[in-house]
Design an enzyme around this catalytic site. Structure first.
Site, mmCIF file in Angstrom:
data_model
loop_
_atom_site.group_PDB
_atom_site.id
_atom_site.type_symbol
_atom_site.label_atom_id
_atom_site.label_comp_id
_atom_site.label_asym_id
_atom_site.label_seq_id
_atom_site.Cartn_x
_atom_site.Cartn_y
_atom_site.Cartn_z
ATOM 1 C CG ASP A 175 -3.578 3.461 -1.482
ATOM 2 O OD1 ASP A 175 -4.344 2.477 -1.444
ATOM 3 O OD2 ASP A 175 -3.435 4.250 -0.524
ATOM 4 C CG ASP A 190 -1.945 1.039 1.251
ATOM 5 O OD1 ASP A 190 -3.124 0.683 1.204
ATOM 6 O OD2 ASP A 190 -1.578 2.231 1.298
ATOM 7 C CG LEU A 191 2.115 3.558 -3.612
ATOM 8 C CD1 LEU A 191 1.665 4.309 -4.855
ATOM 9 C CD2 LEU A 191 3.594 3.791 -3.367
#
Length: 389
Positions: A275, A230-231
């Site tokens: 994301d 997950d960014l």
């Protein structure tokens, strides 16, 4: 009766191509159908690769010579050796003629040839492979020369004549229509399994590959590993710089993910949505996947703007318990990723490797039933996870 036979042959060729599920099946159906329709012993389908100036053979069917593979990896011929593909179509068809087929014989040029030039290379190939004649039909797709259909007979068999060439022209038109359909279907399949922003696989591609991997795991214990990441800070990037910059960050991370995936065989890089990204590895050991996940985290820290990535790993090569469903592997990787994000970890968190007492909190968290989602909180991340049920 001859017309009826040829009509049936055209219908059979069209049906064969329509029933194909892959481009290779379509190519083989085209060549095989044309070979049967023209009572040939061998047929090939080739595409003109304009950027390379080459005719590349896609498929060979029938009685193949020792140097002819069914689906050759790189059997190519310079177009200048076969000038009819470029010159005939560009100089004659565009002047108002038709892309008619023609006949070659091992004895030399035929009397009724309607094109300029003489292809010594093709005649030499006929002799070398024990063939007496061939008929060559240009394939035109979307108004441009696409390639050629080639059907041959062995030495000693009746030589193709003018009616055969005319029929081959019809067959080439049917093949062109089938190729156009196949290319449209292939593009639709590609879009269905591809994330439009990053060019990576999408969730549908992951589900399909994971279902296949689960079968292999049940059958022979093939190791399956899932990296979910997950960014960090994407919302901040969007708020501060705009969504166009946020999309650039997603694209750049997608490139990093793809590069890391290339370090191991049989790895799918995908964007799950928003994301969230993942790597699905089938075959490599858990240690190899964890190493690649660590490399991914390190590379993600160099992306600007951004705050790196939270990464969780779950692998059947680690002590995570029996894997009865793909959903459990996702839940384990998700739980590990949650712990990485909560701890601000710059390294991947790996399910099954938290402690030595067998009580891995990541495994316990993943085995809990999911909490209900509160619709009053649209930012609740569980809403995203709910798509995986």
């Amino acid at each position: 009766m001859g017309d009826d036979r040829r009509l049936r042959a055209v219908v059979a060729l069209a049906r064969g191509m329509a029933a194909a599920h892959t481009p290779q099946e379509s190519w083989r159906a085209a060549a095989d159908g044309a070979c049967r329709a023209l009572s040939g012993s061998f047929a090939a389908l080739s595409v003109w690769e304009r950027e390379r100036g080459l005719l590349r053979v896609l498929v060979n069917v029938g009685n193949r010579a020792a140097d002819e593979e069914e689906f050759p990896e790189d059997e190519t011929y310079p177009v200048h050796q076969f000038p009819e593909i470029a010159e005939f179509l560009h100089e004659r068809w565009l002047e108002g003629g038709e892309p008619n087929a023609w006949v070659e014989t091992a004895a030399g040029p035929v009397a009724d040839r309607r094109r300029r030039g003489y292809c010594h290379q093709r005649v030499a190939a006929l002799r070398r492979r024990g063939r007496g004649c061939c008929v060559v039909a240009p394939i035109v797709l979307n108004g441009r020369a696409w390639g050629e259909l080639y059907v041959a007979r062995p030495a000693g068999e009746p030589v193709f004549h003018g009616d055969d060439a005319a029929f081959a022209t019809v067959l080439a038109s049917v093949v062109a229509a089938g190729i156009a359909q196949s290319e449209r279907l292939e593009e639709a399949r590609r879009l269905a399994f591809t994330d439009s922003l990053t060019g990576l696989g999408n969730r549908r591609a992951v589900d399909l590959r994971l279902d296949e991997a689960m079968e292999a795991h049940r059958r022979d214990g093939t190791v399956i590993s899932l990296v979910v990441c997950d960014l960090n800070g994407l919302k901040k990037v969007n708020d501060s710089y705009g969504h166009a910059v946020g999309d650039q960050v997603l694209e750049r991370f997608g490139s990093v993910l793809s590069r890391c995936a290339a370090e191991l065989p049989h790895v799918l890089a995908a964007r799950l949505g928003g994301d969230e990204f993942c790597l699905l590895a089938v075959g490599p050991s858990a240690d190899e996947v964890v190493r690649v996940a660590g490399d991914l985290c390190a590379r993600a820290r160099d992306l600007e703007p951004g705050e790196g990535v939270a990464c969780g790993v779950a692998s059947t090569g680690d002590p995570i318990g029996p894997l009865r469903s793909a959903r459990r592997l996702f839940r384990l990787a998700d739980a590990a990723q949650y712990r990485a994000k909560a701890a601000g970890s710059i390294e991947p968190v790996v399910a099954g490797r938290e402690g030595g007492d067998g009580e891995d909190p990541v495994v316990r968290l993943a085995d809990r039933p999911p909490a209900p989602v509160d619709p009053a909180h649209p930012g609740d991340r569980r809403r995203i996870r709910g798509r995986r049920s």
